[in-house]
Design an enzyme around this catalytic site. Structure first.
Site, mmCIF file in Angstrom:
data_model
loop_
_atom_site.group_PDB
_atom_site.id
_atom_site.type_symbol
_atom_site.label_atom_id
_atom_site.label_comp_id
_atom_site.label_asym_id
_atom_site.label_seq_id
_atom_site.Cartn_x
_atom_site.Cartn_y
_atom_site.Cartn_z
ATOM 1 N N CYS A 93 0.809 -1.229 0.000
ATOM 2 C CA CYS A 93 0.000 0.000 0.000
ATOM 3 C C CYS A 93 0.836 1.270 0.000
ATOM 4 O O CYS A 93 0.321 2.360 -0.223
ATOM 5 C CB CYS A 93 -0.950 -0.003 1.197
ATOM 6 S SG CYS A 93 -2.027 -1.434 1.179
ATOM 7 N N HIS A 97 -3.160 7.207 2.430
ATOM 8 C CA HIS A 97 -3.593 5.910 1.900
ATOM 9 C C HIS A 97 -4.946 5.585 2.538
ATOM 10 O O HIS A 97 -5.127 5.732 3.743
ATOM 11 C CB HIS A 97 -2.553 4.848 2.248
ATOM 12 C CG HIS A 97 -3.051 3.458 2.030
ATOM 13 N ND1 HIS A 97 -3.671 3.060 0.863
ATOM 14 C CD2 HIS A 97 -3.042 2.358 2.837
ATOM 15 C CE1 HIS A 97 -4.007 1.793 0.957
ATOM 16 N NE2 HIS A 97 -3.654 1.338 2.155
ATOM 17 N N ASN A 104 -9.932 -0.048 0.322
ATOM 18 C CA ASN A 104 -8.468 -0.017 0.235
ATOM 19 C C ASN A 104 -8.041 -0.580 -1.122
ATOM 20 O O ASN A 104 -8.199 -1.771 -1.374
ATOM 21 C CB ASN A 104 -7.899 -0.847 1.396
ATOM 22 C CG ASN A 104 -6.380 -0.871 1.411
ATOM 23 O OD1 ASN A 104 -5.736 -0.487 0.440
ATOM 24 N ND2 ASN A 104 -5.817 -1.340 2.508
HETATM 25 N N1 COA Z 1 -17.703 -8.608 10.418
HETATM 26 C C1 COA Z 1 -18.085 -8.883 11.677
HETATM 27 N N2 COA Z 1 -17.237 -9.249 12.633
HETATM 28 C C2 COA Z 1 -15.926 -9.331 12.299
HETATM 29 C C3 COA Z 1 -15.461 -9.065 11.007
HETATM 30 C C4 COA Z 1 -16.404 -8.684 10.038
HETATM 31 N N3 COA Z 1 -16.068 -8.391 8.773
HETATM 32 N N4 COA Z 1 -14.120 -9.223 10.974
HETATM 33 C C5 COA Z 1 -13.750 -9.589 12.202
HETATM 34 N N5 COA Z 1 -14.843 -9.665 13.017
HETATM 35 C C6 COA Z 1 -14.906 -10.022 14.430
HETATM 36 C C7 COA Z 1 -13.728 -10.841 14.899
HETATM 37 O O1 COA Z 1 -13.933 -12.211 14.599
HETATM 38 C C8 COA Z 1 -13.724 -10.551 16.370
HETATM 39 O O2 COA Z 1 -14.734 -11.335 16.968
HETATM 40 P P1 COA Z 1 -14.527 -11.930 18.478
HETATM 41 O O3 COA Z 1 -14.414 -10.724 19.370
HETATM 42 O O4 COA Z 1 -15.777 -12.736 18.689
HETATM 43 O O5 COA Z 1 -13.267 -12.724 18.427
HETATM 44 C C9 COA Z 1 -14.182 -9.101 16.455
HETATM 45 O O6 COA Z 1 -14.842 -8.821 15.205
HETATM 46 C C10 COA Z 1 -13.051 -8.126 16.666
HETATM 47 O O7 COA Z 1 -12.016 -8.430 15.740
HETATM 48 P P2 COA Z 1 -10.760 -7.488 15.546
HETATM 49 O O8 COA Z 1 -9.883 -8.060 14.490
HETATM 50 O O9 COA Z 1 -10.137 -7.201 16.896
HETATM 51 O O10 COA Z 1 -11.505 -6.170 15.031
HETATM 52 P P3 COA Z 1 -10.927 -4.734 14.825
HETATM 53 O O11 COA Z 1 -11.663 -3.760 15.628
HETATM 54 O O12 COA Z 1 -9.434 -4.717 14.926
HETATM 55 O O13 COA Z 1 -11.331 -4.439 13.303
HETATM 56 C C11 COA Z 1 -10.237 -4.407 11.174
HETATM 57 C C12 COA Z 1 -10.826 -5.274 12.275
HETATM 58 C C13 COA Z 1 -9.650 -5.327 10.119
HETATM 59 C C14 COA Z 1 -11.341 -3.571 10.582
HETATM 60 C C15 COA Z 1 -9.149 -3.490 11.796
HETATM 61 O O14 COA Z 1 -8.289 -4.238 12.608
HETATM 62 C C16 COA Z 1 -8.345 -2.793 10.759
HETATM 63 O O15 COA Z 1 -8.858 -2.033 9.963
HETATM 64 N N6 COA Z 1 -7.022 -3.005 10.776
HETATM 65 C C17 COA Z 1 -6.128 -2.380 9.853
HETATM 66 C C18 COA Z 1 -6.186 -3.167 8.587
HETATM 67 C C19 COA Z 1 -5.570 -2.425 7.461
HETATM 68 O O16 COA Z 1 -5.754 -1.269 7.297
HETATM 69 N N7 COA Z 1 -4.823 -3.187 6.653
HETATM 70 C C20 COA Z 1 -4.232 -2.674 5.490
HETATM 71 C C21 COA Z 1 -3.029 -1.869 5.807
HETATM 72 S S1 COA Z 1 -2.494 -1.127 4.362
#
Ligand code: COA
Length: 332
Positions: free
Chosen positions: A114, A255, A285
Site C-alpha cells: 500500500c 492511503h 483499500n
Molecule cells: N464482520 C463482523 N465481525 C468481524 C469481522 C467482520 N467483517 N471481521 C472480524 N470480526 C470479528 C472478529 O472475529 C472478532 O470477533 P470476536 O471478538 O468474537 O473474536 C471481532 O470482530 C473483533 O475483531 P478485531 O480483528 O479485533 O476487530 P478490529 O476492531 O481490529 O477491526 C479491522 C478489524 C480489520 C477492521 C481493523 O483491525 C483494521 O482495519 N485493521 C487495519 C487493517 C488495514 O488497514 N490493513 C491494510 C493496511 S495497508
C-alpha cells in the site's frame, strides 16, 4: 540541478460496485460492523477479463493527456502493484507502456504494497534529479479482488480494485518541485500482512493447491496499531524537517485503508476536516492505487488547484511506510 514536478493526475475505477450489503450475503458480517470499524461502504471490482494493466492504461491515458506532454516524451514507466497481470514476468509496467504505444522506454514494477505510490514517486524524483530521465509516468494499479479470499471476513471487507497515475517531470523551477519524500520498511512485521503462498518460499514444500494461492492474510488489529504509531511519527517528522506547519497543508491525502487510521493521524496533526481527502467510503483499500485515486478525486471535483501543497502518507505490507510533501504543479 533538475527538480521533479508533479504535473498531472488520472485515475480509473471499474464500474461494478460491491457494497457492504453484498458482502453480508457472502460472509458473516454487516453494513453496520464494516462502516463502524473501517468507514468503508462499498468498493469497485474489476471484470474477469479486465486486468491490472487495463486499469493502469485508462488512468495513465488521462494523466498523460492532462500533463500537456506528447506520449513520445515519456521516458520511463514505473508501476506499483501487488496484483500484477503475471506474478513473475512480464512486468505490468511493460504491458502498460506497450498498450499505450510509448515505444522504447524504461519500464518496471515495484512491490511495496500500500506504500507503493509513495515509493514510485521517490523513484521518479531520484531519476529526474539525477538527470537520467525527464518525464516519468508512475502508476499504482491493483486488482486486489484477484488475491482476496472472499470466505475470510477479516480481509474481504477491506479491499477493492482500481488504478491511478501521475506524470512527474523535470523542471528548473524549485517552487514547483516535490519538496521531500520519506520511505521506510521493517521486515520484522512481515507476518502482519502477507500473501504466504505462491512464491519461491512455498513451492518446494507445499501442495500445488496451496502454492497457487496468493490470497492476502492479515492480523488486522496489530496492523492497525503499528499503522497509527508509524504514520503519526512519520508525518510529524517530515513536516518538522522541512519547517512546514500542518496548517500549510492544503490537502492531506492518506492511503485509504481505514477511516479510523486516517482520523488518528489527522488528529495528531490537528488537521481540519476540509484538509483531509477521503475516498475510503466509496473505494475501500485499493493499495498502491489509493493515493492517486484520491488525488484524482479532488482534481476532478475542482478542489485541487495549481500550487497547492499536498501531504501524502501510506502504510502497507512489508511492512512499508512513507510520506511526501508535494505541490501540485501542472504546466501553465
Ligand atoms: N464482520 C463482523 N465481525 C468481524 C469481522 C467482520 N467483517 N471481521 C472480524 N470480526 C470479528 C472478529 O472475529 C472478532 O470477533 P470476536 O471478538 O468474537 O473474536 C471481532 O470482530 C473483533 O475483531 P478485531 O480483528 O479485533 O476487530 P478490529 O476492531 O481490529 O477491526 C479491522 C478489524 C480489520 C477492521 C481493523 O483491525 C483494521 O482495519 N485493521 C487495519 C487493517 C488495514 O488497514 N490493513 C491494510 C493496511 S495497508
Amino acid at each position: 540541478m533538475a527538480y521533479a514536478a508533479f504535473r498531472s493526475i488520472g485515475a480509473y475505477a471499474p464500474s461494478k460496485v460491491l457494497s457492504n450489503d453484498d458482502l453480508a450475503k457472502m460472509v458473516d458480517t454487516s453494513d453496520e460492523w464494516i462502516t463502524k470499524r473501517t468507514g468503508i461502504k462499498e468498493r469497485r471490482i474489476a471484470a474477469n477479463d479486465e486486468f491490472t494493466s487495463d486499469m493502469g492504461v485508462k488512468a495513465a491515458k488521462l494523466a498523460i493527456e492532462r500533463s500537456g506532454l506528447d506520449k513520445s516524451e515519456i521516458d520511463m514507466v514505473v508501476c506499483a502493484t501487488i496484483s500484477p497481470d503475471y506474478f513473475c514476468m512480464p512486468s505490468t509496467a511493460t504491458i502498460i507502456s506497450t498498450k499505450l504505444g510509448l515505444g522504447n522506454v524504461t519500464a518496471f514494477d515495484i512491490s511495496a504494497a500500500c506504500t507503493g505510490f509513495v515509493y514510485i514517486l521517490s523513484i521518479a524524483k531520484a531519476f529526474i534529479e539525477s538527470g537520467m530521465k525527464k518525464n516519468v509516468l508512475i502508476i499504482g494499479a491493483e486488482k486486489l479482488s484477484a488475491i482476496t479470499d472472499y470466505t475470510d471476513r477479516a480481509t474481504c471487507i477491506l479491499f477493492g480494485d482500481g488504478a491511478g497515475a501521475a506524470v512527474i517531470s523535470a523542471t528548473d523551477n524549485k517552487d514547483e518541485a516535490i519538496i521531500d519524500i520519506h520511505t521506510g520498511a521493517d521486515g520484522q512485521f512481515a507476518d502482519l500482512l502477507m500473501s504466504p503462498n505462491g512464491g519461491s518460499g512455498s513451492f518446494h514444500d507445499t501442495l500445488e493447491q496451496e502454492a497457487t494461492s496468493c490470497f492476502m492474510q492479515m492480523k488486522g488489529n496489530e496492523t492497525f496499531k503499528v499503522a497509527v504509531k508509524t504514520l503519526t511519527k512519520d508525518v510529524v517528522e517530515i513536516l518538522k524537517e522541512n519547517s512546514i506547519l500542518a496548517s500549510d497543508i492544503k490537502h492531506f491525502v492518506p492511503h485509504q485503508a481505514n477511516l479510523r487510521i486516517i482520523k488518528a493521524v489527522g488528529d495528531a496533526l490537528k488537521l481540519d476536516d476540509e484538509q483531509v481527502v477521503l475516498t475510503v467510503e466509496k473505494y475501500g483499500n485499493t493499495s498502491g492505487a489509493s493515493i492517486p485515486m484520491a488525488i484524482n478525486d479532488i482534481y476532478e471535483s475542482g478542489r485541487l488547484q495549481a500550487g497547492e501543497l499536498m501531504l501524502l502518507d501510506a502504510f502497507g505490507g512489508g511492512l512499508t511506510w512513507g510520506s511526501a510533501l508535494v505541490p501540485f504543479s501542472p504546466l501553465k
